[in-house]
Design a protein around this motif. Structure first.
Motif, PDB file in Angstrom:
ATOM      1  N   ASN A 335       5.096   0.129   6.068  1.00 27.43           N
ATOM      2  CA  ASN A 335       4.675   1.321   5.906  1.00 27.43           C
ATOM      3  C   ASN A 335       5.314   2.178   5.450  1.00 27.43           C
ATOM      4  N   LYS A 336       4.590   3.342   4.897  1.00 26.04           N
ATOM      5  CA  LYS A 336       5.379   4.778   4.113  1.00 26.04           C
ATOM      6  C   LYS A 336       6.007   4.354   3.047  1.00 26.04           C
ATOM      7  N   ASP A 338       5.094   5.362   0.171  1.00 30.25           N
ATOM      8  CA  ASP A 338       4.741   6.565  -0.331  1.00 30.25           C
ATOM      9  C   ASP A 338       6.169   7.262  -0.359  1.00 30.25           C
ATOM     10  N   SER A 362       0.715   2.010   2.388  1.00 32.95           N
ATOM     11  CA  SER A 362       0.945   3.453   2.865  1.00 32.95           C
ATOM     12  C   SER A 362      -0.339   3.757   3.697  1.00 32.95           C
ATOM     13  N   GLU A 364      -0.833   6.530   5.065  1.00 34.76           N
ATOM     14  CA  GLU A 364      -1.165   7.820   4.696  1.00 34.76           C
ATOM     15  C   GLU A 364      -2.100   7.998   3.654  1.00 34.76           C
ATOM     16  N   THR A 365      -1.735   7.180   2.466  1.00 34.98           N
ATOM     17  CA  THR A 365      -2.395   7.361   1.273  1.00 34.98           C
ATOM     18  C   THR A 365      -3.670   6.457   1.075  1.00 34.98           C
TER      19      THR A 365
END
Length: 443
Positions: A335-336, A338, A362, A364-365
């Motif tokens: 994850n992450k 981005d 991601s 988040e996105t």
């Protein structure tokens, strides 16, 4: 009982000026010291403390009296006076004697890593079960610290020698009170555990697979959970944002329904009291069909965090029986992405492509989440039973039922019937046979 409840006032509860130290003990790698200090600072910030300074000490020979060397203790005392520090956090496990001596020699209220994590858990636990677990863990921790935890125990110097003074009597009374309370809590937790077992058994009879998200604290599990379920579980850039397990229904391609579980984040050197207390909660992971290990791949210590998570899973008996197909399947989510640099992203993408059990996303996105859901569907499908059946080609109800719950491929058509290949779970095949028994009699 909160660690802050033992002070003479409430001034330490929030906003206390805090010094965080990490004593690097023999055998600990120096390369992780800065990351460990950052994590300890994050733990302090999670309960509203004001971290004024953080410092790493290398301890060549741990002292039974203070853990740290004499010069190091003097330096901490000087920092405390100079920066008007209220609270000292030692990112290590301290004995009761070490904790008391550090307080006396530095003039600072002192808590160790275990006490700090217990404080966070005590503040965050939202369910009745979570509060019971935290209280049990806290009492277990406090039982060995009665000498410093209760102000009235200063009376223990009194008495007549062989009879013992009122202090000894009070200590025994306090210990008995703690033991009795812990026994009651364990009984209540056993009731909770039985209820959970019944719920799990009920889910096992249902046709829905259970997917559990696990990972190091702040890896992004709750953000991913919210994206997949459209829930509003607390998801902040904060350690231990989630404590109590949350379960929601999710839809996956070709799967009627699946249950997604968000669990407490793991952390290195998780206090043994908490591992034991939260075992009932973590049993949700044991009973899952699929375990999704969510990693913060942008973190500098991502590999070390992975090792900590896998170690806890092994302690739970997970990761030892997958080869025979009896255990849950484990996939790893990076994850992450981005937050990665372009160079690092290319490097990790090449590694992930060589491993079918690793996906880059991601939460988040939303990048990579669709592919992740398709991967979950494929894993669930592998456990399905594939059968070829014949149905009336004008029976839309059967086709709709099958399409909503599994994978359907038309093999041939003729004489008013369809020959189709259907992939369903064992439980769903049972439901199908009850709902459409006449299908089995078709030629």
């Amino acid at each position: 009982m909160s660690v802050f409840d033992r002070s003479d006032s409430d001034e330490f509860a929030r906003g206390a000026r805090t010094l965080v130290i990490y004593p690097e003990l023999p055998g600990k790698a120096a390369v992780g010291a800065e990351a460990r200090l950052d994590e300890a600072e994050g733990l302090a910030l999670a309960i509203g403390l004001q971290v004024v300074r953080k410092k790493h000490y290398r301890v060549r020979s741990p002292r039974a009296v203070t853990l740290l060397g004499g010069g190091q203790v003097e330096e901490i005392a000087e920092i405390g006076r100079e920066l008007e520090i209220d609270l000292l956090i030692v990112d290590a496990s301290l004995t009761a004697i070490q904790q008391r001596n550090l307080e006396e020699k530095t003039g600072l209220k002192t808590i160790d890593r275990t006490g700090l994590i217990l404080e966070i858990f005590g503040e965050r636990a939202a369910t009745a079960e979570g509060r019971l677990q935290v209280e049990l863990a806290h009492l277990d921790y406090q039982a060995g610290r009665l000498v410093r935890s209760w102000t009235h125990l200063e009376r223990q110097r009194g008495g007549f020698g062989f009879l013992g003074g009122p202090g000894e009597t009070q200590i025994e009374a306090d210990r008995r009170m703690i033991r009795d309370r812990m026994a009651r809590l364990r009984r209540e937790l056993e009731d909770v555990k039985r209820t959970r077992s019944l719920h799990r058994a009920r889910r096992k009879r249902a046709p829905w697979p259970v997917i559990a998200l696990v990972g190091y604290t702040n890896a992004g599990k709750s953000t991913l959970f919210n994206r997949l379920t459209r829930a509003t579980v607390l998801a902040e850039d904060m350690l231990f944002a989630t404590l109590d397990p949350t379960m929601r229904e999710i839809s996956l391609p070709g799967v009627e329904k699946a249950i997604l579980s968000d669990t407490v984040g793991f952390v290195s050197d998780l206090p043994t009291q908490l591992v034991a207390a939260f075992r009932a909660t973590l049993e949700e992971v044991i009973s899952a069909d699929i375990i999704v290990h969510v990693r913060d791949i942008a973190h500098s210590e991502s590999d070390a965090q992975r090792d900590d998570v896998l170690s806890i899973l092994r302690d739970l008996g997970i990761g030892q029986s997958e080869d025979d197909g009896s255990g849950p399947e484990i996939i790893e989510i990076w994850n992450k992405v981005d937050l990665l640099s372009d160079e690092r992203r290319l490097e990790l993408t090449a590694i992930a492509k060589r491993n079918a059990d690793i996906l880059m996303i991601s939460a988040e996105t939303g990048e990579g989440v669709v592919a992740f859901k398709q991967s979950l569907s494929a894993i669930i499908a592998k456990r399905n039973i594939v059968r070829i059946i014949t149905i009336p080609n004008n029976d839309g109800a059967i086709l709709a039922w099958l399409h909503a719950r599994g994978k359907v491929d038309v093999r041939s058509e003729g004489k008013g019937n369809l020959s189709i290949e259907v992939s369903l779970s064992q439980q769903l095949w049972g439901q199908f046979e009850k709902q459409f028994p006449y299908v089995l009699d078709l030629p």
